[in-house]
Scaffold this motif. Structure first.
Motif, mmCIF file in Angstrom:
data_model
loop_
_atom_site.group_PDB
_atom_site.id
_atom_site.type_symbol
_atom_site.label_atom_id
_atom_site.label_comp_id
_atom_site.label_asym_id
_atom_site.label_seq_id
_atom_site.Cartn_x
_atom_site.Cartn_y
_atom_site.Cartn_z
ATOM 1 N N PHE A 15 -8.234 10.130 11.807
ATOM 2 C CA PHE A 15 -7.605 8.848 11.458
ATOM 3 C C PHE A 15 -8.593 7.902 10.786
ATOM 4 C CE2 PHE A 15 -4.612 10.354 14.717
ATOM 5 C CZ PHE A 15 -3.417 10.152 14.043
ATOM 6 N N ILE A 16 -9.872 7.971 11.173
ATOM 7 C CA ILE A 16 -10.863 7.111 10.520
ATOM 8 C C ILE A 16 -10.982 7.463 9.040
ATOM 9 C CG2 ILE A 16 -13.333 6.602 10.376
ATOM 10 C CD1 ILE A 16 -13.446 6.790 13.415
ATOM 11 N N TYR A 17 -11.134 8.748 8.739
ATOM 12 C CA TYR A 17 -11.303 9.159 7.354
ATOM 13 C C TYR A 17 -9.985 9.132 6.575
ATOM 14 C CZ TYR A 17 -16.161 10.412 7.877
ATOM 15 O OH TYR A 17 -17.518 10.345 8.061
ATOM 16 N N PHE A 18 -8.863 9.198 7.280
ATOM 17 C CA PHE A 18 -7.574 9.046 6.598
ATOM 18 C C PHE A 18 -7.480 7.686 5.920
ATOM 19 C CE2 PHE A 18 -3.210 7.401 6.754
ATOM 20 C CZ PHE A 18 -2.550 8.334 5.973
ATOM 21 N N PHE A 19 -7.880 6.645 6.630
ATOM 22 C CA PHE A 19 -7.837 5.306 6.043
ATOM 23 C C PHE A 19 -9.015 5.069 5.099
ATOM 24 C CE2 PHE A 19 -5.292 4.763 9.940
ATOM 25 C CZ PHE A 19 -4.135 4.241 9.371
ATOM 26 N N ASP A 20 -10.182 5.640 5.405
ATOM 27 C CA ASP A 20 -11.334 5.479 4.507
ATOM 28 C C ASP A 20 -11.072 6.134 3.147
ATOM 29 O OD1 ASP A 20 -12.671 4.080 6.413
ATOM 30 O OD2 ASP A 20 -13.982 5.730 7.033
ATOM 31 N N ASN A 21 -10.348 7.234 3.128
ATOM 32 C CA ASN A 21 -10.056 7.952 1.882
ATOM 33 C C ASN A 21 -8.740 7.526 1.246
ATOM 34 O OD1 ASN A 21 -12.403 9.508 2.076
ATOM 35 N ND2 ASN A 21 -11.406 11.075 3.316
ATOM 36 N N ASP A 22 -8.184 6.381 1.677
ATOM 37 C CA ASP A 22 -6.913 5.880 1.111
ATOM 38 C C ASP A 22 -5.818 6.933 1.224
ATOM 39 O OD1 ASP A 22 -8.038 3.409 0.422
ATOM 40 O OD2 ASP A 22 -8.785 4.209 -1.477
ATOM 41 N N GLY A 23 -5.594 7.396 2.467
ATOM 42 C CA GLY A 23 -4.618 8.454 2.687
ATOM 43 C C GLY A 23 -3.209 8.070 2.300
ATOM 44 N N MET A 24 -2.832 6.799 2.484
ATOM 45 C CA MET A 24 -1.483 6.354 2.123
ATOM 46 C C MET A 24 -1.265 6.467 0.620
ATOM 47 S SD MET A 24 0.004 5.497 4.994
ATOM 48 C CE MET A 24 1.322 4.358 4.595
ATOM 49 N N ALA A 25 -2.254 6.023 -0.160
ATOM 50 C CA ALA A 25 -2.141 6.112 -1.620
ATOM 51 C C ALA A 25 -2.117 7.567 -2.078
ATOM 52 C CB ALA A 25 -3.299 5.362 -2.278
ATOM 53 N N ALA A 26 -2.946 8.412 -1.449
ATOM 54 C CA ALA A 26 -2.960 9.834 -1.807
ATOM 55 C C ALA A 26 -1.622 10.489 -1.498
ATOM 56 C CB ALA A 26 -4.088 10.547 -1.056
ATOM 57 N N ALA A 27 -1.015 10.130 -0.362
ATOM 58 C CA ALA A 27 0.292 10.680 -0.012
ATOM 59 C C ALA A 27 1.364 10.216 -0.997
ATOM 60 C CB ALA A 27 0.665 10.270 1.411
ATOM 61 N N GLN A 254 12.533 10.593 -2.430
ATOM 62 C CA GLN A 254 11.140 10.163 -2.535
ATOM 63 C C GLN A 254 10.558 9.854 -1.161
ATOM 64 O OE1 GLN A 254 9.496 9.919 -5.746
ATOM 65 N NE2 GLN A 254 7.821 10.037 -4.297
ATOM 66 N N LEU A 255 11.366 9.272 -0.283
ATOM 67 C CA LEU A 255 10.902 8.989 1.072
ATOM 68 C C LEU A 255 10.593 10.280 1.817
ATOM 69 C CD1 LEU A 255 10.393 7.017 3.411
ATOM 70 C CD2 LEU A 255 12.841 7.143 3.946
ATOM 71 N N PHE A 256 11.437 11.287 1.659
ATOM 72 C CA PHE A 256 11.190 12.580 2.300
ATOM 73 C C PHE A 256 9.887 13.193 1.791
ATOM 74 C CE2 PHE A 256 11.579 17.227 2.037
ATOM 75 C CZ PHE A 256 11.703 17.531 3.388
ATOM 76 N N CYS A 257 9.689 13.181 0.487
ATOM 77 C CA CYS A 257 8.459 13.733 -0.091
ATOM 78 C C CYS A 257 7.227 12.971 0.392
ATOM 79 C CB CYS A 257 8.533 13.706 -1.616
ATOM 80 S SG CYS A 257 9.738 14.845 -2.329
ATOM 81 N N PHE A 258 7.364 11.648 0.538
ATOM 82 C CA PHE A 258 6.223 10.844 0.978
ATOM 83 C C PHE A 258 5.836 11.179 2.416
ATOM 84 C CE2 PHE A 258 4.718 6.992 3.179
ATOM 85 C CZ PHE A 258 3.517 6.810 2.516
ATOM 86 N N VAL A 260 6.440 13.952 4.106
ATOM 87 C CA VAL A 260 5.871 15.302 4.152
ATOM 88 C C VAL A 260 4.448 15.301 3.595
ATOM 89 C CG1 VAL A 260 6.110 17.650 3.265
ATOM 90 C CG2 VAL A 260 8.125 16.409 4.061
ATOM 91 N N SER A 261 4.224 14.560 2.515
ATOM 92 C CA SER A 261 2.876 14.454 1.943
ATOM 93 C C SER A 261 1.925 13.776 2.908
ATOM 94 C CB SER A 261 2.921 13.674 0.627
ATOM 95 O OG SER A 261 3.761 14.322 -0.317
ATOM 96 N N LEU A 262 2.430 12.813 3.666
ATOM 97 C CA LEU A 262 1.612 12.142 4.676
ATOM 98 C C LEU A 262 1.127 13.145 5.720
ATOM 99 C CD1 LEU A 262 0.883 9.119 4.910
ATOM 100 C CD2 LEU A 262 2.667 8.934 6.654
ATOM 101 N N GLY A 263 2.019 14.049 6.123
ATOM 102 C CA GLY A 263 1.617 15.097 7.064
ATOM 103 C C GLY A 263 0.580 16.034 6.466
ATOM 104 N N PHE A 264 0.706 16.324 5.170
ATOM 105 C CA PHE A 264 -0.271 17.200 4.509
ATOM 106 C C PHE A 264 -1.643 16.535 4.445
ATOM 107 C CE2 PHE A 264 -2.472 19.111 0.925
ATOM 108 C CZ PHE A 264 -2.218 20.463 1.104
ATOM 109 N N VAL A 265 -1.681 15.221 4.154
ATOM 110 C CA VAL A 265 -2.955 14.506 4.089
ATOM 111 C C VAL A 265 -3.614 14.479 5.464
ATOM 112 C CG1 VAL A 265 -4.062 12.314 3.570
ATOM 113 C CG2 VAL A 265 -2.178 13.110 2.149
ATOM 114 N N LEU A 266 -2.843 14.171 6.502
ATOM 115 C CA LEU A 266 -3.388 14.167 7.855
ATOM 116 C C LEU A 266 -3.875 15.559 8.257
ATOM 117 C CD1 LEU A 266 -0.832 11.851 9.703
ATOM 118 C CD2 LEU A 266 -3.270 11.409 9.381
ATOM 119 N N GLY A 267 -3.136 16.586 7.833
ATOM 120 C CA GLY A 267 -3.558 17.955 8.121
ATOM 121 C C GLY A 267 -4.877 18.292 7.443
#
Length: 317
Positions: A15-27, A254-258, A260-267
């Protein structure tokens, strides 16, 4: 370190690196490119299935996507265009439109790769042109693998029926019952294998002993929870179509894709957390073993020193 502490540290780092790497924008970027790449990939998938003489398997793969992966509200949005693709796509492979479809579908793969490069560190990334060729290879071999898997699934029931006919009725009934329960695991198994192969193909290869299973399981759980949860949410949120009007279906897609992409970034971040944690432990273990060998060598030399010290007074006497 005990296992519980190890897992806690891995999730904390995730979770620390998720926010440091802009995980929301990447998703968000991955969600947009996934939606943009979906239809070109289906065009190529149908073309490959026709080229392999397995058109029925290609159609079965598309139906699996519509019925088992996407929520019903999302399936309604894409079903019409996908049906048109299936009807109008032939078995031609090396045409301008198919090559363009492969290139566009590769953009979605590149979005996933960029997420993994951020998670594991840019110093591990390969050259851009090599990554692009690999992305095109993932699209091609991914389509072939899907068609092959669907062909096996289509032939599976027929083969099972032929095999069970060789046994007595009581044995045949037991086999059919067991197959009925096992078939419930087919959909999650396919999703798990597909996501695992994405992590396997796109994770930087310069990293040794890479963890992939934790992130894969997390991504699958998020995908299934999104498909089920989004359907329940939309069932009771009856005013979403009033809010977005004719764009409601596109927004839901688009919400569904977002999500699912959020889960991929966290993974991806979870895999990196376990990978670097394991690497640190391996280095620490190597240091401990090296220190133990040095101490053993020193201990082996000490008796000789004591013996020489004990013999010296006798010689003086």
């Amino acid at each position: 370190m005990n296992p519980i502490e190890r897992h806690k540290r891995a999730w904390k780092r995730t979770f620390i690196y998720f926010f440091d790497n802009d995980g929301m924008a990447a998703a968000g970027n991955m969600a947009f490119l996934t939606m943009l790449s979906l239809f070109p990939f289906i065009i190529f998938l149908v073309a490959v299935s026709g080229f392999m003489g397995q058109t029925a398997s290609g159609v079965e793969a598309v139906n699996y996507l519509l019925n088992d992966v996407l929520p019903p509200e999302v399936s309604k949005v894409v079903k019409g265009p996908i049906d048109g693709i299936v009807k109008n796509t032939g078995a031609e492979i090396l045409t301008g439109s198919i090559l363009l479809a492969i290139w566009t579908a590769g953009n979605g793969v590149e979005a996933a790769r960029e997420i993994l490069i951020k998670a594991f560190g840019k110093e591990y990334a390969r050259a851009v042109w090599i990554r692009r060729l690999e992305s095109l290879g993932v699209v091609v071999f991914g389509a072939i693998a899907i068609v092959t898997a669907m062909s096996i699934m289509v032939l599976g029931p027929a083969v099972l029926k032929a095999v069970t006919s060789l046994f007595p009725d009581i044995v045949s009934e037991g086999i059919n019952t067991a197959w009925g329960y096992l078939s419930l695991l087919v959909s999650p198994s396919i999703l798990t294998l597909g996501i695992y192969m994405m992590y396997l193909a796109l994770t930087p290869r310069k990293i040794k002993h890479t963890a992939r299973l934790p992130g894969t399981l997390l991504s699958v759980v998020v995908l299934i929870a999104t498909a089920k949860g989004l359907s329940v949410y939309l069932k009771y949120a009856g005013n979403y179509d009033v809010t977005y009007g004719s764009l409601a279906g596109v927004v839901v897609m688009q919400l569904f894709c977002f999500l699912v992409s959020l889960g991929f970034v966290l993974g991806a971040e979870l895999n990196a957390a376990y990978t670097f944690g394991d690497a640190s432990r391996a280095k620490a273990k190597a240091r401990v073993e090296r220190r133990a060998k040095e101490e053993a060598a020193e201990a082996a030399s000490k008796p000789d020193e004591k013996k020489e010290g004990a013999e010296a007074p006798e010689s003086e006497a």
